[in-house]
Design a protein around this motif. Sequence first.
Motif, PDB file in Angstrom:
ATOM      1  N   GLY A   1      26.226  43.494  34.035  1.00  0.00           N
ATOM      2  CA  GLY A   1      26.381  42.533  33.134  1.00  0.00           C
ATOM      3  C   GLY A   1      27.577  42.769  32.140  1.00  0.00           C
ATOM      4  O   GLY A   1      27.942  41.943  31.259  1.00  0.00           O
ATOM      5  N   SER A   2      28.271  43.899  32.395  1.00  0.00           N
ATOM      6  CA  SER A   2      29.458  44.186  31.520  1.00  0.00           C
ATOM      7  C   SER A   2      30.590  43.852  32.284  1.00  0.00           C
ATOM      8  O   SER A   2      30.929  44.121  33.478  1.00  0.00           O
ATOM      9  CB  SER A   2      29.488  45.246  30.925  1.00  0.00           C
ATOM     10  N   LYS A   3      31.742  43.463  31.742  1.00  0.00           N
ATOM     11  CA  LYS A   3      33.177  43.092  32.450  1.00  0.00           C
ATOM     12  C   LYS A   3      33.950  44.473  32.590  1.00  0.00           C
ATOM     13  O   LYS A   3      33.979  45.041  31.506  1.00  0.00           O
ATOM     14  CB  LYS A   3      33.687  42.233  31.870  1.00  0.00           C
ATOM     15  N   LEU A   4      34.268  44.726  33.582  1.00  0.00           N
ATOM     16  CA  LEU A   4      35.404  45.941  33.748  1.00  0.00           C
ATOM     17  C   LEU A   4      36.595  45.386  34.322  1.00  0.00           C
ATOM     18  O   LEU A   4      36.874  44.396  35.122  1.00  0.00           O
ATOM     19  CB  LEU A   4      34.984  46.646  35.271  1.00  0.00           C
ATOM     20  N   THR A   5      37.694  45.802  33.513  1.00  0.00           N
ATOM     21  CA  THR A   5      39.016  45.400  33.762  1.00  0.00           C
ATOM     22  C   THR A   5      39.768  46.358  34.491  1.00  0.00           C
ATOM     23  O   THR A   5      39.762  47.486  34.441  1.00  0.00           O
ATOM     24  CB  THR A   5      39.764  45.468  32.097  1.00  0.00           C
ATOM     25  N   GLN A   6      40.529  45.622  35.514  1.00  0.00           N
ATOM     26  CA  GLN A   6      41.293  46.527  36.446  1.00  0.00           C
ATOM     27  C   GLN A   6      42.730  46.325  36.110  1.00  0.00           C
ATOM     28  O   GLN A   6      43.060  45.411  35.541  1.00  0.00           O
ATOM     29  CB  GLN A   6      40.863  45.833  37.980  1.00  0.00           C
ATOM     30  N   TRP A   7      43.430  47.102  36.796  1.00  0.00           N
ATOM     31  CA  TRP A   7      44.977  47.054  36.627  1.00  0.00           C
ATOM     32  C   TRP A   7      45.575  46.244  37.672  1.00  0.00           C
ATOM     33  O   TRP A   7      44.908  45.977  38.518  1.00  0.00           O
ATOM     34  CB  TRP A   7      45.379  48.654  37.108  1.00  0.00           C
ATOM     35  N   THR A   8      46.288  45.551  37.173  1.00  0.00           N
ATOM     36  CA  THR A   8      47.194  44.594  37.876  1.00  0.00           C
ATOM     37  C   THR A   8      48.324  45.007  38.665  1.00  0.00           C
ATOM     38  O   THR A   8      49.198  45.799  38.116  1.00  0.00           O
ATOM     39  CB  THR A   8      47.606  43.322  37.034  1.00  0.00           C
ATOM     40  N   ILE A   9      48.369  44.847  39.944  1.00  0.00           N
ATOM     41  CA  ILE A   9      49.569  45.243  40.747  1.00  0.00           C
ATOM     42  C   ILE A   9      50.483  44.040  40.972  1.00  0.00           C
ATOM     43  O   ILE A   9      49.980  42.947  41.596  1.00  0.00           O
ATOM     44  CB  ILE A   9      48.922  45.729  42.032  1.00  0.00           C
ATOM     45  N   HIS A  10      51.576  44.276  40.601  1.00  0.00           N
ATOM     46  CA  HIS A  10      52.617  43.110  40.637  1.00  0.00           C
ATOM     47  C   HIS A  10      53.475  43.236  41.924  1.00  0.00           C
ATOM     48  O   HIS A  10      54.266  42.320  42.082  1.00  0.00           O
ATOM     49  CB  HIS A  10      53.607  42.966  39.286  1.00  0.00           C
TER      50      HIS A  10
ATOM     51  N   GLY B   1      48.382  45.613  28.752  1.00  0.00           N
ATOM     52  CA  GLY B   1      49.986  45.021  28.951  1.00  0.00           C
ATOM     53  C   GLY B   1      51.094  45.852  29.176  1.00  0.00           C
ATOM     54  O   GLY B   1      52.381  45.666  29.662  1.00  0.00           O
ATOM     55  N   VAL B   2      50.766  47.302  29.127  1.00  0.00           N
ATOM     56  CA  VAL B   2      51.749  48.402  29.514  1.00  0.00           C
ATOM     57  C   VAL B   2      52.154  48.154  31.020  1.00  0.00           C
ATOM     58  O   VAL B   2      51.104  48.392  31.862  1.00  0.00           O
ATOM     59  CB  VAL B   2      51.096  49.659  28.979  1.00  0.00           C
ATOM     60  N   ARG B   3      53.476  48.207  31.203  1.00  0.00           N
ATOM     61  CA  ARG B   3      53.652  48.260  32.776  1.00  0.00           C
ATOM     62  C   ARG B   3      54.476  49.702  33.005  1.00  0.00           C
ATOM     63  O   ARG B   3      54.999  50.270  32.162  1.00  0.00           O
ATOM     64  CB  ARG B   3      54.619  47.096  32.958  1.00  0.00           C
TER      65      ARG B   3
END
Length: 185
Positions: free
Chosen positions: A7-16, A39-41
């Motif tokens: 029921g809770s959202k998990l935030t994943q890292w984004t691969i660009h 937002g840190v890259r």
Amino acid sequence: MTAERGGSKLTQWTIHGERVVDESRRLRLSIASVELPDGVRFEQYVMRMRKAAMMVVLNGDDVLMIWRHRFIVDRWVWELPGGYVDPNEQPAVTAAREVEEETGWRPRDVRPLVSMQPNIGNADAENLMFVATSAEWIGEPEDINEAERVDWVPLATVRERIEHGEIIGAASQVGLLHVLAFPPR
């Protein structure tokens, strides 16, 4: 990217993106461009290796192991037999083949034990572990370069060998500790 769990959202890292630095038939080294949820890259080295298959071969209260020198860490260590899975080969077949080639013993009653990633923070190097509860002697090992010696090591000595730095490989430790904690039936 987000996923849900309980029921809770998990935030994943984004691969660009990921650019290859070097590649061989066993390994691909690349640099990934990664963005954290805040937002840190940054850039991260990523190593992708072929799957490996290893086996814990038991004979009563003993386990089949090989004593070998690992030049990268310049240490003599005990390890479980195993190797890279060939294309179009089933991992259980790889594990059994490697036991025969490295030790001269043919495992019987081969079953899956556990799958693991030994360095998940920067490598994709799946290790598939199998267990056999017996083996038959088929002759001297095919590859004399694999091990200085092959021996049946008492399971009762595994903890002490780990503590003394004789068994340092992550996959060997996981396989051995798994059979100690959850003995196969």
